[in-house]
Design an enzyme around this catalytic site. Structure first.
Site, short mmCIF file in Angstrom:
data_model
loop_
_atom_site.label_atom_id
_atom_site.label_comp_id
_atom_site.label_asym_id
_atom_site.label_seq_id
_atom_site.Cartn_x
_atom_site.Cartn_y
_atom_site.Cartn_z
N ARG A 172 -9.99 1.58 10.17
CA ARG A 172 -9.48 0.22 10.45
C ARG A 172 -10.60 -0.74 10.80
O ARG A 172 -10.43 -1.95 10.71
CB ARG A 172 -8.51 0.25 11.64
CG ARG A 172 -7.11 0.63 11.26
CD ARG A 172 -6.17 0.43 12.44
NE ARG A 172 -4.93 1.16 12.25
CZ ARG A 172 -3.92 0.76 11.50
NH1 ARG A 172 -4.00 -0.37 10.85
NH2 ARG A 172 -2.83 1.49 11.38
N LYS A 228 0.82 -1.21 0.00
CA LYS A 228 0.00 0.00 0.00
C LYS A 228 0.86 1.27 0.00
O LYS A 228 0.54 2.23 -0.69
CB LYS A 228 -0.91 0.04 1.23
CG LYS A 228 -1.98 -1.04 1.27
CD LYS A 228 -3.03 -0.75 2.32
CE LYS A 228 -2.49 -0.59 3.73
NZ LYS A 228 -1.85 -1.79 4.28
N ARG A 241 0.15 -10.48 12.49
CA ARG A 241 -0.36 -9.20 11.95
C ARG A 241 -1.44 -9.47 10.91
O ARG A 241 -2.44 -8.74 10.83
CB ARG A 241 0.78 -8.38 11.34
CG ARG A 241 1.70 -7.78 12.39
CD ARG A 241 2.87 -7.06 11.76
NE ARG A 241 2.46 -5.86 11.05
CZ ARG A 241 3.23 -5.23 10.15
NH1 ARG A 241 4.41 -5.72 9.84
NH2 ARG A 241 2.81 -4.14 9.56
N ARG A 270 12.88 -10.51 4.10
CA ARG A 270 13.63 -9.25 4.16
C ARG A 270 14.82 -9.36 5.11
O ARG A 270 14.71 -9.95 6.19
CB ARG A 270 12.73 -8.12 4.70
CG ARG A 270 11.73 -7.58 3.71
CD ARG A 270 10.98 -6.44 4.39
NE ARG A 270 9.80 -6.04 3.66
CZ ARG A 270 8.81 -5.35 4.20
NH1 ARG A 270 8.85 -5.01 5.47
NH2 ARG A 270 7.77 -5.00 3.48
N ARG A 318 14.54 -8.15 10.94
CA ARG A 318 13.85 -7.38 11.98
C ARG A 318 12.76 -8.24 12.63
O ARG A 318 12.17 -9.11 11.98
CB ARG A 318 13.21 -6.13 11.37
CG ARG A 318 14.23 -5.05 11.04
CD ARG A 318 13.55 -3.80 10.55
NE ARG A 318 12.73 -4.04 9.38
CZ ARG A 318 12.64 -3.23 8.33
NH1 ARG A 318 13.33 -2.11 8.32
NH2 ARG A 318 11.86 -3.51 7.32
#
Length: 218
Positions: A88, A13, A167, A123, A156
């Site tokens: 949200r 996004k 999430r 990542r 991370r």
């Protein structure tokens, strides 16, 4: 152009928001930025929000909607705005509608969970410089090492597979219902309802951008 951007964390996004801001000359409004700005400026709503946050509580929808209404009156919103990460929840969407905030389009960037998990858990970051790599899509020359310094790369905490899955669970439980909420509203025949467009968020970012622009008739 008044837009709401929907999609799971890691759906891309942010990248698409930058293209949209540039294309239409509109600001990207996130509730986090808005809260920080209001608190810093010491506005009445900002002070209310600060008191709530200092007490370790969540800022109420009433305060958030109040901040949104104040924010969209500012000069940079003359051509419209882009809501990212807001609303949200359905109560927030209801409150936005009740406040008479007109929205032209709701854009959903749709990416399968498996793709998001692969994107985010792959990542790797060089902490000192912030350079980022991806084990599959953009690997370093030497596995686990920064190309320029040879120092170790890290994963991370936010990018750990379990964290990403949690999430996504929160997104599916709380925010994904907005997909149904806005698509039903678009089908309702209500002239004031925003149009709903769904764009596949897999592939080259430029192709996704072009698909979003096409869906918006831009």
């Amino acid at each position: 152009m008044k837009l709401i951007l929907l999609g799971a964390p890691g759906a891309g996004k942010g990248t698409q928001a930058n293209y949209l801001k540039e294309k239409f000359g509109i600001p990207q409004i996130s509730t986090g930025d808005m809260l920080r700005a209001a608190v810093k400026a010491g506005t009445p709503l900002g002070l209310q929000a600060k008191a709530v946050m200092d007490a370790g509580q969540l800022v109420s929808d009433d305060i958030i909607i109040g901040l949104v209404k104040e924010r969209i009156k500012e000069a940079d919103c003359a051509n419209g705005f882009l809501f990212d990460g807001f609303p949200r929840t359905v109560p927030q969407a209801d409150a936005l509608k009740a406040a008479g905030v007109a929205i032209d389009y709701v854009v959903e960037i749709d990416v399968p969970d498996s793709e998001i998990v692969e994107r985010m858990s792959g990542r790797r970051v060089h902490p000192a410089s912030g350079r980022t790599y991806h084990v599959k899509f953009n690997p370093p020359k030497v596995a686990g090492k920064d190309d320029q310094t040879g120092e170790d790369l890290i994963q991370r905490d936010d990018d750990q597979e379990e964290t990403v899955k949690k999430r996504l669970d929160v997104y599916h439980a709380q925010t994904e219902v907005l997909v149904g909420y806005y698509s039903e509203m678009a089908k309702s025949g209500d002239a004031s309802a925003p149009k709903y467009v769904k764009v596949a968020g897999v592939g080259q970012v430029e192709s996704i951008r072009d698909a979003v622009f096409a869906a918006l008739g831009a």
